[in-house]
Design a protein around this motif. Structure first.
Motif, PDB file in Angstrom:
ATOM      1  N   ASP A 195       0.826  -1.213   0.000  1.00  0.00           N
ATOM      2  CA  ASP A 195       0.000   0.000   0.000  1.00  0.00           C
ATOM      3  C   ASP A 195       0.860   1.263   0.000  1.00  0.00           C
ATOM      4  O   ASP A 195       0.575   2.249   0.685  1.00  0.00           O
ATOM      5  CB  ASP A 195      -0.943   0.009   1.209  1.00  0.00           C
ATOM      6  N   THR A 242      -3.361  -4.169  -0.586  1.00  0.00           N
ATOM      7  CA  THR A 242      -4.279  -4.963   0.226  1.00  0.00           C
ATOM      8  C   THR A 242      -5.726  -4.714  -0.191  1.00  0.00           C
ATOM      9  O   THR A 242      -6.047  -3.722  -0.835  1.00  0.00           O
ATOM     10  CB  THR A 242      -4.108  -4.643   1.722  1.00  0.00           C
ATOM     11  N   SER A 244      -9.650  -3.872  -0.115  1.00  0.00           N
ATOM     12  CA  SER A 244     -10.513  -2.888   0.517  1.00  0.00           C
ATOM     13  C   SER A 244     -11.942  -3.405   0.530  1.00  0.00           C
ATOM     14  O   SER A 244     -12.317  -4.289  -0.245  1.00  0.00           O
ATOM     15  CB  SER A 244     -10.449  -1.560  -0.239  1.00  0.00           C
ATOM     16  N   ASN A 345      -4.692  -8.743   9.515  1.00  0.00           N
ATOM     17  CA  ASN A 345      -4.585  -7.463   8.821  1.00  0.00           C
ATOM     18  C   ASN A 345      -5.963  -6.808   8.752  1.00  0.00           C
ATOM     19  O   ASN A 345      -6.974  -7.476   8.533  1.00  0.00           O
ATOM     20  CB  ASN A 345      -4.053  -7.660   7.391  1.00  0.00           C
ATOM     21  N   THR A 346      -6.004  -5.506   8.960  1.00  0.00           N
ATOM     22  CA  THR A 346      -7.257  -4.774   8.815  1.00  0.00           C
ATOM     23  C   THR A 346      -6.999  -3.482   8.062  1.00  0.00           C
ATOM     24  O   THR A 346      -5.913  -2.902   8.151  1.00  0.00           O
ATOM     25  CB  THR A 346      -7.881  -4.472  10.194  1.00  0.00           C
ATOM     26  N   ARG A 347      -7.988  -3.059   7.302  1.00  0.00           N
ATOM     27  CA  ARG A 347      -7.861  -1.837   6.504  1.00  0.00           C
ATOM     28  C   ARG A 347      -9.187  -1.086   6.541  1.00  0.00           C
ATOM     29  O   ARG A 347     -10.261  -1.680   6.403  1.00  0.00           O
ATOM     30  CB  ARG A 347      -7.495  -2.188   5.056  1.00  0.00           C
ATOM     31  N   ASP A 349     -10.932   2.412   4.763  1.00  0.00           N
ATOM     32  CA  ASP A 349     -10.830   3.478   3.756  1.00  0.00           C
ATOM     33  C   ASP A 349     -11.913   4.519   4.012  1.00  0.00           C
ATOM     34  O   ASP A 349     -13.096   4.162   4.138  1.00  0.00           O
ATOM     35  CB  ASP A 349     -11.002   2.906   2.353  1.00  0.00           C
TER      36      ASP A 349
END
Length: 355
Positions: A195, A242, A244, A345-347, A349
């Motif tokens: 990213d 990664t 979304s 893992n966390t994302r 937006d």
């Protein structure tokens, strides 16, 4: 079982809390672009036209105004499917759908407007060129379809880099792997980013942090002539984006297991087991996890979370043979060797403005 589940829950809760307390990144990953000229039927450029770009999965929109030369441009776009709408007074609205962008893709899309009322519209299906003629880099993209459907040992997505010419496998480990890019280059010379953030060990060209396969949208393998702005590598470059969330909830759950019934033992193991009466060496490996993503606020805020754990109950055998047995029999036998690996893992937006 309860203790293990409680440990996982504490780990997930702590990670989510860390995300909520951390300021969100304002940057975009993927570095794709769409741009071009807006023209009238005579071929003259149209200044001041409004261009609106919409991600068809997340609904996130960005808008810009064509300059005096009729040129519009959207930069720093994440991979995905997009639609483009161009409006100008005295002309019909022009819409282009189905523009698919991968990491680093540059699409030049000129828009020819037709004279008419603004409320009238013309919609066409766009095509993304297979070759980006604006760059001289030697590269290839491993997309989400390939990651989802091609088998990989122990779910190591980076193994799929071998689909690209000029790559080979080196320094592969159970939970930590690498690739060799380019002829004659050592794997320590490679660069990695996730990213848009460097993911290299400071001392060597290896990925610093692993990621769950369910968290990876796609990745790009540059074997030559990648952007100098990335730097820190004299070999190849791997750029990872990664996954979304979108306006639709989506996810998966998985579990893979293997037990000792599928193992073939060596002669030394068989002799040791016959001598000590322990029977076949035990082995059990469970790899399980999942990912989920979706909207927090549709068309504006989205999340994606991925988790996986590999638990291996393995063993090792000590056997010294007939000559050593009288002296080392106390140390011979089959001994447990449990290991585990856990990835999370966390994302999130968040669209702040449309510019």
């Amino acid at each position: 079982m309860f203790s293990a589940n409680r440990t996982v829950w504490h780990f997930v809760s702590a990670a989510l809390l860390a995300v909520l307390l951390t300021p969100m990144s304002l940057g975009q990953a993927g570095d794709a672009e769409i741009g071009g000229l807006v023209k009238d039927p005579s071929g003259a450029t149209v200044a001041g036209a409004t261009a609106t770009l919409t991600n068809q999965d997340s609904g996130v929109t960005r808008a810009t105004t064509a300059g005096a030369d009729g040129q519009y441009r959207f930069v720093a776009l994440p991979p995905g499917r997009y639609s483009l709408k161009v409006e100008a007074t005295g002309f019909k609205t022009e819409a282009v759908t189905g523009l698919t962008l991968s990491i680093g893709t540059h699409v030049e899309r000129n828009i020819a407007l037709t004279v008419g009322a603004l409320q009238d519209s013309v919609t066409v299906v766009g095509e993304t060129p297979n070759i980006d003629t604006t760059k001289a880099e030697v590269s290839g993209v491993v997309n989400r379809i390939q990651i989802d459907n091609l088998p990989t040992n122990t779910r190591q997505y980076l193994n799929l880099a071998l689909l690209m010419p000029g790559t080979s496998q080196d320094a592969s480990r159970t939970f930590y792997n690498n690739i060799q890019i380019g002829g004659g280059g050592r794997y320590y010379a490679n660069g990695f980013s996730v990213d848009g953030v460097t993911n290299n060990w400071a001392e060597m060209g290896e990925p610093r942090q692993n990621f769950p396969t369910g968290a990876v949208q796609e990745f790009k393998v540059n074997t030559n002539q990648y952007s100098a702005s990335q730097g820190l590598a004299m070999g190849g470059m791997v750029n990872i984006v990664t996954k979304s969330g979108t306006n639709q909830f989506h996810g998966e759950l998985f579990e893979y297991f293997r037990n000792g019934g599928l193992n073939r033992e060596s002669t030394f193991q068989k002799q040791a087991e016959a001598l000590t009466g322990t029977g076949k060496a035990p082995f059990l490996r469970n790899q399980y996890g999942g990912d989920i993503g979706g909207p927090v606020i549709k068309n504006r805020t989205h999340f994606h979370v991925a988790f996986e754990r590999t638990q291996t109950d393995d063993s090792y055998t000590i056997f010294t043979g007939a000559a050593g047995h009288p002296y080392y029999s106390a140390f011979e036998g089959v001994f447990n060797k449990p290991t585990h690996d856990q990835l999370f893992n966390t994302r999130i937006d968040q669209q702040i403005t449309q510019t």
